[in-house]
Design an enzyme around this catalytic site. Sequence first.
Site, PDB file in Angstrom:
ATOM      1  N   HIS A 130       0.834  -1.222   0.000  1.00 10.67           N
ATOM      2  CA  HIS A 130       0.000   0.000   0.000  1.00 10.67           C
ATOM      3  C   HIS A 130       0.863   1.264   0.000  1.00 10.67           C
ATOM      4  CE1 HIS A 130      -4.094   1.721   1.374  1.00 10.67           C
ATOM      5  NE2 HIS A 130      -3.344   2.721   0.913  1.00 10.67           N
ATOM      6  N   ARG A 132       2.102   8.623  -6.707  1.00  9.24           N
ATOM      7  CA  ARG A 132       1.571   9.878  -7.282  1.00  9.24           C
ATOM      8  C   ARG A 132       1.815  10.109  -8.756  1.00  9.24           C
ATOM      9  NH1 ARG A 132      -1.666  10.322  -3.010  1.00  9.24           N
ATOM     10  NH2 ARG A 132      -0.706  11.195  -1.137  1.00  9.24           N
ATOM     11  N   ASP A 191       0.938   2.675   3.905  1.00  7.74           N
ATOM     12  CA  ASP A 191       0.079   3.735   3.355  1.00  7.74           C
ATOM     13  C   ASP A 191       0.905   5.008   3.137  1.00  7.74           C
ATOM     14  OD1 ASP A 191      -2.034   5.111   2.320  1.00  7.74           O
ATOM     15  OD2 ASP A 191      -3.236   5.139   4.158  1.00  7.74           O
TER      16      ASP A 191
HETATM   17  O1  DOR Z   1      -4.363   9.446   4.362  1.00  8.87           O
HETATM   18  C1  DOR Z   1      -4.633   9.036   3.270  1.00  8.87           C
HETATM   19  N1  DOR Z   1      -3.968   9.439   2.183  1.00  8.87           N
HETATM   20  N2  DOR Z   1      -5.613   8.140   3.136  1.00  8.87           N
HETATM   21  C2  DOR Z   1      -6.071   7.758   1.948  1.00  8.87           C
HETATM   22  O2  DOR Z   1      -6.993   6.974   1.904  1.00  8.87           O
HETATM   23  C3  DOR Z   1      -5.515   8.318   0.695  1.00  8.87           C
HETATM   24  C4  DOR Z   1      -4.140   8.801   0.919  1.00  8.87           C
HETATM   25  C5  DOR Z   1      -3.635   9.682  -0.163  1.00  8.87           C
HETATM   26  O3  DOR Z   1      -3.719   9.307  -1.332  1.00  8.87           O
HETATM   27  O4  DOR Z   1      -3.105  10.756   0.133  1.00  8.87           O
END
Ligand code: DOR
Length: 398
Positions: free
Chosen positions: A46, A50, A287
């Site tokens: 995850h 970008r 993430d």
């Molecule tokens: O904090 C987050 N950032 N949660 C998400 O679901 C998307 C992600 C992002 O793409 O910045």
Amino acid sequence: MSLEIKGGTIYREGAFVANEGLVIENGEGVIDVGNSFLLPGLCDVHVHFREPGQEYKETIETGSRAAARGGFTTVCTMPNLNPPPGDLDALRVSLACIERGRASGAAIQIVPYGTITRARDGRGELSDMEALAPYVCGFSDDGTGVQDRANMRAAMELAKSVGRLIVAHCEDDELVRSGRIRESEWRQIERDVKLADETGCGYHVCHISCRESVEVIREAKKSGVDVTCETAPHYLLLDTDTLERDINAAPAFGGRYKMNPPIKDRADRIALIEGALDGTVDMIATDHAPHSDAEKRTGFAKSLNGITGLECAFPALYTWLVQAGAMPLERLVEMMADAPRRRFGFADNGYSVWDFETPYRIDSATFCSKGKWTPFDGWPVYGRNRMTICDGRIVWKG
Ligand code: DOR
């Protein structure tokens, strides 16, 4: 030609043993790693790189370097991109970026997600999963929950037919609007595990953050549903008890603590750790969600959601879970390498070489990532990655 690595302690099939000489095909030379620990190449299912679309936040080049520096040799890139990879034409743009970015950045394994819905907005027409399947690790609308039950059922049927996982960001917009943040996560998981049971689709839940989600997934696993889940370092190491104190201490840096889903309470953090220990929580994913300085330095309330993770995840978890006595090192490695590889079907492809003896402080100014905002900035840690080797090549040297 081969690369020989001598010395140190190596992780083999879930246990640590003395390294009696590791020979890696395709490499070249001899390296003595002294007292270091040889871990498998970490795998993060995850990350947000970008590109295409928001290269000012991160690119494949900078993101792949950040990953290699963090010890990762495989990452899966989320599809909240422009264009979102909902059909083959759009995916080709992503694949070209990955190809180019690996060449100029770090040559690690980078596998994209395709979207669940065409526009990745959790609504409407489904993506062209059949065409996307050969190139993607699964389907996700990360950033947005799939709002409609019938739509999710159709998505699961389609994903199953093409042999790929549904990887769900669970968030019910209606419940969020009424302020029921925790429910917005676990109610959707509750809905989806039933659908996964009915359709037989492999289902993986993104970044779970609250105790009810752990409980729902624990019960679903007991009844045989094909479900796995990830949590993130920040949900395991931070909670609202300390959050307010930290934000109040330095309001200008509040953006460090801003992500979606938000950090929950101490009881949630403990439930996530318990879930990680008993196998309910399968893996840890960062993430990694970089944003620009301007987007993060606005204080907590106005900051965009998302924090940088790849270059500090393993040291933060090693220090504050393993050294703190809350998790065996073997389990941490299992959750950050073996479990994600097993679930997503990636072979082992490398090693990371860790010095656990020299303390230092995490300093985001040194990050390869363009994103410098993390709650772990300044944290004292052990665990410095000396080297990452992927497919026989040294892709990071510290
Ligand atoms: O904090 C987050 N950032 N949660 C998400 O679901 C998307 C992600 C992002 O793409 O910045």
